[in-house]
Enzyme design. Structure first.
Site, PDB file in Angstrom:
ATOM      1  N   ALA A 218     -34.620 -71.280 -26.115  1.00  0.00           N
ATOM      2  CA  ALA A 218     -33.521 -70.669 -25.359  1.00  0.00           C
ATOM      3  C   ALA A 218     -32.252 -70.590 -26.211  1.00  0.00           C
ATOM      4  CB  ALA A 218     -33.297 -71.458 -24.069  1.00  0.00           C
ATOM      5  N   ARG A 219     -31.454 -71.619 -26.166  1.00  0.00           N
ATOM      6  CA  ARG A 219     -30.242 -71.692 -26.962  1.00  0.00           C
ATOM      7  C   ARG A 219     -30.004 -73.142 -27.358  1.00  0.00           C
ATOM      8  NH1 ARG A 219     -30.690 -67.036 -27.439  1.00  0.00           N
ATOM      9  NH2 ARG A 219     -29.233 -65.331 -27.036  1.00  0.00           N
ATOM     10  N   ASP A 242     -36.455 -73.056 -32.022  1.00  0.00           N
ATOM     11  CA  ASP A 242     -36.072 -71.795 -32.652  1.00  0.00           C
ATOM     12  C   ASP A 242     -34.556 -71.672 -32.694  1.00  0.00           C
ATOM     13  OD1 ASP A 242     -36.633 -69.265 -33.818  1.00  0.00           O
ATOM     14  OD2 ASP A 242     -36.162 -68.294 -31.905  1.00  0.00           O
ATOM     15  N   GLU A 247     -25.732 -73.871 -35.111  1.00  0.00           N
ATOM     16  CA  GLU A 247     -26.600 -72.823 -35.644  1.00  0.00           C
ATOM     17  C   GLU A 247     -25.757 -71.881 -36.503  1.00  0.00           C
ATOM     18  OE1 GLU A 247     -29.461 -71.309 -32.801  1.00  0.00           O
ATOM     19  OE2 GLU A 247     -29.268 -69.334 -33.689  1.00  0.00           O
ATOM     20  N   HIS A 266     -34.018 -69.078 -35.441  1.00  0.00           N
ATOM     21  CA  HIS A 266     -33.719 -68.137 -34.353  1.00  0.00           C
ATOM     22  C   HIS A 266     -34.417 -66.786 -34.577  1.00  0.00           C
ATOM     23  CE1 HIS A 266     -30.548 -67.299 -31.027  1.00  0.00           C
ATOM     24  NE2 HIS A 266     -31.649 -66.604 -30.807  1.00  0.00           N
ATOM     25  N   VAL A 267     -35.720 -66.872 -34.716  1.00  0.00           N
ATOM     26  CA  VAL A 267     -36.505 -65.673 -35.030  1.00  0.00           C
ATOM     27  C   VAL A 267     -37.396 -65.216 -33.871  1.00  0.00           C
ATOM     28  CG1 VAL A 267     -36.556 -66.145 -37.514  1.00  0.00           C
ATOM     29  CG2 VAL A 267     -38.351 -67.102 -36.055  1.00  0.00           C
ATOM     30  N   ALA A 269     -37.186 -63.456 -31.325  1.00  0.00           N
ATOM     31  CA  ALA A 269     -37.183 -62.057 -30.899  1.00  0.00           C
ATOM     32  C   ALA A 269     -37.071 -61.096 -32.080  1.00  0.00           C
ATOM     33  CB  ALA A 269     -36.037 -61.822 -29.917  1.00  0.00           C
TER      34      ALA A 269
HETATM   35  N1  LIG Z   1     -35.298 -67.632 -29.210  1.00  0.00           N
HETATM   36  C1  LIG Z   1     -35.008 -66.362 -29.037  1.00  0.00           C
HETATM   37  O1  LIG Z   1     -34.975 -65.577 -29.965  1.00  0.00           O
HETATM   38  C2  LIG Z   1     -34.745 -65.883 -27.650  1.00  0.00           C
HETATM   39  C3  LIG Z   1     -35.177 -64.594 -27.280  1.00  0.00           C
HETATM   40  C4  LIG Z   1     -34.936 -64.149 -25.991  1.00  0.00           C
HETATM   41  C5  LIG Z   1     -34.275 -64.968 -25.070  1.00  0.00           C
HETATM   42  N2  LIG Z   1     -33.845 -66.203 -25.470  1.00  0.00           N
HETATM   43  C6  LIG Z   1     -33.160 -67.086 -24.504  1.00  0.00           C
HETATM   44  O2  LIG Z   1     -34.021 -67.273 -23.402  1.00  0.00           O
HETATM   45  C7  LIG Z   1     -33.247 -67.248 -22.211  1.00  0.00           C
HETATM   46  C8  LIG Z   1     -34.138 -66.835 -21.044  1.00  0.00           C
HETATM   47  O3  LIG Z   1     -34.455 -65.470 -21.139  1.00  0.00           O
HETATM   48  P1  LIG Z   1     -35.148 -64.717 -19.920  1.00  0.00           P
HETATM   49  O4  LIG Z   1     -35.168 -63.280 -20.282  1.00  0.00           O
HETATM   50  O5  LIG Z   1     -36.407 -65.371 -19.518  1.00  0.00           O
HETATM   51  O6  LIG Z   1     -34.045 -64.945 -18.769  1.00  0.00           O
HETATM   52  P2  LIG Z   1     -34.223 -64.856 -17.199  1.00  0.00           P
HETATM   53  O7  LIG Z   1     -35.338 -63.953 -16.837  1.00  0.00           O
HETATM   54  O8  LIG Z   1     -32.864 -64.580 -16.651  1.00  0.00           O
HETATM   55  O9  LIG Z   1     -34.689 -66.327 -16.775  1.00  0.00           O
HETATM   56  C9  LIG Z   1     -33.855 -67.442 -16.858  1.00  0.00           C
HETATM   57  C10 LIG Z   1     -34.422 -68.504 -15.954  1.00  0.00           C
HETATM   58  O10 LIG Z   1     -33.604 -69.677 -16.099  1.00  0.00           O
HETATM   59  C11 LIG Z   1     -33.408 -70.220 -14.814  1.00  0.00           C
HETATM   60  N3  LIG Z   1     -32.235 -71.067 -14.774  1.00  0.00           N
HETATM   61  C12 LIG Z   1     -30.925 -70.721 -14.699  1.00  0.00           C
HETATM   62  N4  LIG Z   1     -30.150 -71.810 -14.637  1.00  0.00           N
HETATM   63  C13 LIG Z   1     -30.994 -72.875 -14.671  1.00  0.00           C
HETATM   64  C14 LIG Z   1     -30.808 -74.267 -14.606  1.00  0.00           C
HETATM   65  N5  LIG Z   1     -29.590 -74.810 -14.497  1.00  0.00           N
HETATM   66  N6  LIG Z   1     -31.890 -75.065 -14.677  1.00  0.00           N
HETATM   67  C15 LIG Z   1     -33.138 -74.553 -14.755  1.00  0.00           C
HETATM   68  N7  LIG Z   1     -33.387 -73.215 -14.811  1.00  0.00           N
HETATM   69  C16 LIG Z   1     -32.318 -72.402 -14.755  1.00  0.00           C
HETATM   70  C17 LIG Z   1     -33.296 -69.030 -13.891  1.00  0.00           C
HETATM   71  O11 LIG Z   1     -33.506 -69.426 -12.543  1.00  0.00           O
HETATM   72  P3  LIG Z   1     -33.519 -68.364 -11.306  1.00  0.00           P
HETATM   73  O12 LIG Z   1     -34.806 -67.595 -11.481  1.00  0.00           O
HETATM   74  O13 LIG Z   1     -33.528 -69.218 -10.090  1.00  0.00           O
HETATM   75  O14 LIG Z   1     -32.297 -67.528 -11.485  1.00  0.00           O
HETATM   76  C18 LIG Z   1     -34.401 -68.130 -14.464  1.00  0.00           C
HETATM   77  O15 LIG Z   1     -35.639 -68.463 -13.888  1.00  0.00           O
HETATM   78  C19 LIG Z   1     -32.115 -66.274 -22.520  1.00  0.00           C
HETATM   79  O16 LIG Z   1     -30.966 -66.551 -21.734  1.00  0.00           O
HETATM   80  C20 LIG Z   1     -31.860 -66.487 -24.000  1.00  0.00           C
HETATM   81  O17 LIG Z   1     -30.815 -67.385 -24.206  1.00  0.00           O
HETATM   82  C21 LIG Z   1     -34.077 -66.663 -26.726  1.00  0.00           C
END
Ligand SMILES: NC(=O)c1ccc[n+]([C@@H]2O[C@H](COP(=O)([O-])OP(=O)(O)OC[C@H]3O[C@@H](n4cnc5c(N)ncnc54)[C@H](OP(=O)(O)O)[C@@H]3O)[C@@H](O)[C@H]2O)c1
Length: 303
Positions: A218-219, A242, A247, A266-267, A269
């Site tokens: 995630a982050r 990742d 970072e 951080h790769v 995506a």
């Molecule tokens: N490593 C990488 O290159 C990479 C690539 C893409 C994304 N990411 C990261 O991955 C994250 C998720 O992406 P996504 O597209 O799956 O987002 P998403 O569809 O918006 O899903 C986020 C999930 O997190 C849940 N959430 C929010 N606050 C929370 C909390 N306090 N405790 C537990 N769960 C919580 C949400 O709950 P609800 O369903 O109830 O709202 C939702 O189910 C992104 O925000 C980004 O930072 C990283």
């Protein structure tokens, strides 16, 4: 409508959109083109540099900021009043879920250890872990979390799911203290919010089983790095990351020295699958805007 995009392939994907003028512009140190005041639809670069963010203050006609990332924590503070912010939720599901699967399998089968032994030219037999029979807890069961679960089908695991709010098969975040001790693998996939910053702290990590694996796709800000270093240094937990905080991870950081952590820069995506999906997504979103249809992936409220 003037659209600024950061890459030629995205401009190519927008070719032929009626009513759109598309320029490839990556704001840098050298000043902005005079047309900045006409930009109505802005796609900042994937990892926006400060100039790509501050440029928005000069976009007097800006209506839509479309990120290429699912996360938008760095962009949001710079979006001017009156402009909408949309993220790329869904675009990176395949590649980030693949990264999670790769990280989980490589970690439980101790590939970081074997890679180091290979580099040293040593045939070092040892018993490893396996994924079959394990419990995987997905913290942040959203778009990517569901994609991870689809890919876990067939690996003979039990999946536990946590999101902000409860729904069928998904536990609320308040249940984490009871769920963490049940998991062999904990995958972080929640966005950066006030609630999630530092959520994986000493208390969270202490509730994880001995020998469990923490995966952060995630982050970096979701994990208290010093607390994780303490658990990894004792050898009690494994980690695959990742994303890190800080970072990029600087040279000499204690995480580099540990053998029970797998780190990638951080790769998750940064793949052709994500690039293709991003091009198609930006075109569809611009088309929606031009034809007056509602935009998707609008960021409102907390996220
Ligand atoms: N490593 C990488 O290159 C990479 C690539 C893409 C994304 N990411 C990261 O991955 C994250 C998720 O992406 P996504 O597209 O799956 O987002 P998403 O569809 O918006 O899903 C986020 C999930 O997190 C849940 N959430 C929010 N606050 C929370 C909390 N306090 N405790 C537990 N769960 C919580 C949400 O709950 P609800 O369903 O109830 O709202 C939702 O189910 C992104 O925000 C980004 O930072 C990283």
């Amino acid at each position: 409508m003037l659209i600024w995009v950061p890459l030629q392939p995205i401009a190519d994907a927008l070719a032929g959109l009626e009513g759109a003028v598309v320029d490839v512009v990556v704001p840098g140190d050298g000043g902005l083109p005079a047309s900045v005041g006409d930009v109505e639809f802005y796609v900042p670069e994937f990892f926006p540099r400060p100039a790509a963010l501050t440029a928005m203050a000069q976009m007097a006609r800006l209506k839509v900021v479309q990120t290429l990332t699912a996360g938008f924590d760095r962009v949001r503070p710079h979006v001017p009043d009156g402009a909408l912010l949309c993220n790329a939720r869904g675009v990176h599901d395949a590649s980030t879920a693949e990264w999670v699967m790769t990280a989980v399998l490589a970690s439980v089968h101790r590939f970081p250890y074997f890679a180091a032994e290979q580099a040293a030219g040593r045939w070092s037999y040892r018993f490893t872990g396996s994924l079959a029979g394990q419990t995987v807890l997905i913290v942040g069961y959203g778009s990517i979390g569901a994609a991870v679960e689809r890919r876990l089908a067939g690996f003979e695991v039990q999946v536990l799911r946590v999101a902000r709010s409860a729904r069928a098969g998904v536990s609320p975040v308040d249940d984490l203290p009871e769920l963490l001790p049940q998991a062999d693998v904990v995958v972080l996939l929640a966005p950066v919010t006030k609630q999630t910053i530092g959520m994986a702290d000493a208390g969270f990590l202490a509730r994880m089983k001995d020998g469990a694996l923490l995966v952060n796709a995630a982050r970096g800000a979701l994990v208290v790095t010093d607390d994780l270093v303490a658990e990894l240094s004792s050898g009690r937990l494994y980690a695959a990351m990742d994303v890190t905080d800080p970072e990029p991870l600087p040279a000499g950081h204690p995480l580099w020295e540990l053998t029970n952590v797998l780190i990638t820069p951080h790769v998750g995506a940064s793949t052709p699958a994500s690039a293709r999906a991003a091009q198609a997504f930006v075109r569809a979103q611009a088309q929606r805007y031009l034809s007056g249809e509602p935009l998707v992936n609008l960021v409102t409220g907390d996220y």
